[in-house]
Write a protein that holds these residues in place. Sequence first.
Motif, PDB file in Angstrom:
ATOM      1  N   ASN A  76      37.275  -3.458  83.028  1.00 36.96           N
ATOM      2  CA  ASN A  76      35.941  -3.148  83.539  1.00 36.96           C
ATOM      3  C   ASN A  76      34.851  -3.713  82.629  1.00 36.96           C
ATOM      4  O   ASN A  76      33.835  -4.221  83.109  1.00 36.96           O
ATOM      5  CB  ASN A  76      35.761  -1.647  83.711  1.00 36.96           C
ATOM      6  N   TYR A  77      35.063  -3.635  81.319  1.00 39.64           N
ATOM      7  CA  TYR A  77      34.091  -4.191  80.374  1.00 39.64           C
ATOM      8  C   TYR A  77      33.999  -5.708  80.526  1.00 39.64           C
ATOM      9  O   TYR A  77      32.903  -6.268  80.544  1.00 39.64           O
ATOM     10  CB  TYR A  77      34.475  -3.816  78.937  1.00 39.64           C
ATOM     11  N   LEU A  78      35.135  -6.365  80.653  1.00 36.45           N
ATOM     12  CA  LEU A  78      35.140  -7.819  80.814  1.00 36.45           C
ATOM     13  C   LEU A  78      34.442  -8.238  82.106  1.00 36.45           C
ATOM     14  O   LEU A  78      33.771  -9.262  82.152  1.00 36.45           O
ATOM     15  CB  LEU A  78      36.569  -8.359  80.757  1.00 36.45           C
ATOM     16  N   LYS A  79      34.570  -7.431  83.148  1.00 38.32           N
ATOM     17  CA  LYS A  79      33.851  -7.704  84.395  1.00 38.32           C
ATOM     18  C   LYS A  79      32.346  -7.539  84.180  1.00 38.32           C
ATOM     19  O   LYS A  79      31.549  -8.339  84.659  1.00 38.32           O
ATOM     20  CB  LYS A  79      34.302  -6.757  85.506  1.00 38.32           C
ATOM     21  N   LYS A  80      31.988  -6.508  83.454  1.00 31.40           N
ATOM     22  CA  LYS A  80      30.579  -6.171  83.241  1.00 31.40           C
ATOM     23  C   LYS A  80      29.823  -7.277  82.496  1.00 31.40           C
ATOM     24  O   LYS A  80      28.648  -7.513  82.763  1.00 31.40           O
ATOM     25  CB  LYS A  80      30.477  -4.849  82.474  1.00 31.40           C
ATOM     26  N   ILE A  81      30.508  -7.959  81.575  1.00 29.98           N
ATOM     27  CA  ILE A  81      29.817  -8.985  80.785  1.00 29.98           C
ATOM     28  C   ILE A  81      29.818 -10.346  81.481  1.00 29.98           C
ATOM     29  O   ILE A  81      29.357 -11.330  80.922  1.00 29.98           O
ATOM     30  CB  ILE A  81      30.393  -9.110  79.362  1.00 29.98           C
ATOM     31  N   ASN A  82      30.328 -10.397  82.693  1.00 32.75           N
ATOM     32  CA  ASN A  82      30.339 -11.639  83.483  1.00 32.75           C
ATOM     33  C   ASN A  82      31.063 -12.780  82.775  1.00 32.75           C
ATOM     34  O   ASN A  82      30.597 -13.920  82.772  1.00 32.75           O
ATOM     35  CB  ASN A  82      28.914 -12.058  83.854  1.00 32.75           C
ATOM     36  N   LEU A  83      32.178 -12.463  82.201  1.00 31.23           N
ATOM     37  CA  LEU A  83      33.024 -13.449  81.543  1.00 31.23           C
ATOM     38  C   LEU A  83      33.450 -14.509  82.554  1.00 31.23           C
ATOM     39  O   LEU A  83      33.786 -14.195  83.692  1.00 31.23           O
ATOM     40  CB  LEU A  83      34.247 -12.733  80.973  1.00 31.23           C
ATOM     41  N   THR A  84      33.428 -15.766  82.154  1.00 33.14           N
ATOM     42  CA  THR A  84      33.800 -16.859  83.043  1.00 33.14           C
ATOM     43  C   THR A  84      35.268 -17.243  82.901  1.00 33.14           C
ATOM     44  O   THR A  84      35.932 -17.548  83.879  1.00 33.14           O
ATOM     45  CB  THR A  84      32.916 -18.097  82.767  1.00 33.14           C
ATOM     46  N   HIS A  85      35.786 -17.214  81.654  1.00 32.43           N
ATOM     47  CA  HIS A  85      37.181 -17.589  81.396  1.00 32.43           C
ATOM     48  C   HIS A  85      37.792 -16.639  80.368  1.00 32.43           C
ATOM     49  O   HIS A  85      37.170 -16.332  79.352  1.00 32.43           O
ATOM     50  CB  HIS A  85      37.284 -19.005  80.832  1.00 32.43           C
ATOM     51  N   LEU A  86      39.014 -16.222  80.633  1.00 29.46           N
ATOM     52  CA  LEU A  86      39.811 -15.455  79.674  1.00 29.46           C
ATOM     53  C   LEU A  86      41.174 -16.127  79.601  1.00 29.46           C
ATOM     54  O   LEU A  86      41.960 -16.067  80.547  1.00 29.46           O
ATOM     55  CB  LEU A  86      39.968 -13.996  80.113  1.00 29.46           C
ATOM     56  N   TYR A  87      41.427 -16.809  78.491  1.00 30.91           N
ATOM     57  CA  TYR A  87      42.732 -17.417  78.226  1.00 30.91           C
ATOM     58  C   TYR A  87      43.456 -16.474  77.275  1.00 30.91           C
ATOM     59  O   TYR A  87      43.221 -16.494  76.072  1.00 30.91           O
ATOM     60  CB  TYR A  87      42.569 -18.805  77.605  1.00 30.91           C
ATOM     61  N   ALA A  88      44.302 -15.614  77.822  1.00 30.39           N
ATOM     62  CA  ALA A  88      44.925 -14.554  77.046  1.00 30.39           C
ATOM     63  C   ALA A  88      46.274 -14.988  76.487  1.00 30.39           C
ATOM     64  O   ALA A  88      47.091 -15.551  77.211  1.00 30.39           O
ATOM     65  CB  ALA A  88      45.085 -13.305  77.900  1.00 30.39           C
ATOM     66  N   GLY A  89      46.492 -14.712  75.210  1.00 31.40           N
ATOM     67  CA  GLY A  89      47.699 -15.124  74.514  1.00 31.40           C
ATOM     68  C   GLY A  89      48.762 -14.053  74.416  1.00 31.40           C
ATOM     69  O   GLY A  89      48.691 -13.006  75.061  1.00 31.40           O
ATOM     70  N   HIS A  90      49.729 -14.318  73.572  1.00 30.59           N
ATOM     71  CA  HIS A  90      50.986 -13.564  73.458  1.00 30.59           C
ATOM     72  C   HIS A  90      50.816 -12.060  73.311  1.00 30.59           C
ATOM     73  O   HIS A  90      51.525 -11.296  73.930  1.00 30.59           O
ATOM     74  CB  HIS A  90      51.792 -14.106  72.280  1.00 30.59           C
ATOM     75  N   CYS A  91      49.916 -11.609  72.482  1.00 33.29           N
ATOM     76  CA  CYS A  91      49.822 -10.171  72.206  1.00 33.29           C
ATOM     77  C   CYS A  91      49.086  -9.411  73.303  1.00 33.29           C
ATOM     78  O   CYS A  91      48.825  -8.225  73.164  1.00 33.29           O
ATOM     79  CB  CYS A  91      49.193  -9.921  70.844  1.00 33.29           C
ATOM     80  N   THR A  92      48.776 -10.085  74.392  1.00 32.87           N
ATOM     81  CA  THR A  92      48.227  -9.397  75.556  1.00 32.87           C
ATOM     82  C   THR A  92      49.349  -8.607  76.222  1.00 32.87           C
ATOM     83  O   THR A  92      49.123  -7.494  76.703  1.00 32.87           O
ATOM     84  CB  THR A  92      47.612 -10.406  76.543  1.00 32.87           C
ATOM     85  N   GLY A  93      50.545  -9.151  76.206  1.00 28.55           N
ATOM     86  CA  GLY A  93      51.687  -8.494  76.828  1.00 28.55           C
ATOM     87  C   GLY A  93      51.773  -8.826  78.302  1.00 28.55           C
ATOM     88  O   GLY A  93      50.757  -9.051  78.965  1.00 28.55           O
ATOM     89  N   PHE A  94      52.981  -8.887  78.804  1.00 32.09           N
ATOM     90  CA  PHE A  94      53.207  -9.288  80.187  1.00 32.09           C
ATOM     91  C   PHE A  94      52.539  -8.347  81.183  1.00 32.09           C
ATOM     92  O   PHE A  94      51.820  -8.779  82.094  1.00 32.09           O
ATOM     93  CB  PHE A  94      54.715  -9.393  80.477  1.00 32.09           C
ATOM     94  N   ASN A  95      52.758  -7.040  81.032  1.00 32.57           N
ATOM     95  CA  ASN A  95      52.202  -6.078  81.988  1.00 32.57           C
ATOM     96  C   ASN A  95      50.679  -6.083  81.958  1.00 32.57           C
ATOM     97  O   ASN A  95      50.034  -6.057  83.008  1.00 32.57           O
ATOM     98  CB  ASN A  95      52.738  -4.675  81.718  1.00 32.57           C
ATOM     99  N   SER A  96      50.107  -6.139  80.766  1.00 32.90           N
ATOM    100  CA  SER A  96      48.652  -6.174  80.648  1.00 32.90           C
ATOM    101  C   SER A  96      48.096  -7.471  81.210  1.00 32.90           C
ATOM    102  O   SER A  96      47.046  -7.480  81.859  1.00 32.90           O
ATOM    103  CB  SER A  96      48.231  -6.006  79.186  1.00 32.90           C
ATOM    104  N   ALA A  97      48.789  -8.572  80.972  1.00 34.29           N
ATOM    105  CA  ALA A  97      48.345  -9.861  81.512  1.00 34.29           C
ATOM    106  C   ALA A  97      48.355  -9.832  83.040  1.00 34.29           C
ATOM    107  O   ALA A  97      47.418 -10.319  83.683  1.00 34.29           O
ATOM    108  CB  ALA A  97      49.233 -10.991  80.983  1.00 34.29           C
TER     109      ALA A  97
END
Length: 94
Positions: free
Chosen positions: A49-70
């Motif tokens: 919800n926070y990432l939506k609120k800041i109008n993020l354009t790109h999120l390239y998420a790496g390994h420690c994001t975890g499969f389920n969270s990704a």
Amino acid sequence: VIVTGCAHSGIINIIKKAQSVMNDDRVYCILGGTHLINTSANRLKLTANYLKKINLTHLYAGHCTGFNSACYLQYELKDVFKPLETGLELSFNF
């Protein structure tokens, strides 16, 4: 553009610190680990919800994001979320 290794202090905390240091609320892209592996469903929802609120354009998420969270972030952030992969080349034009 915010580049993280593994966001042990929390991705939201890192974003807020970067905004403070840069004296600018705009966040175009986050690139790196979000440290959301094994996080609670509530924290994951708050983060999305926070990432939506800041109008993020790109999120390239790496390994420690975890499969389920990704998977959850990809569902919630649709076109914004992309997995961070070895060999990825990015170019930003501002």
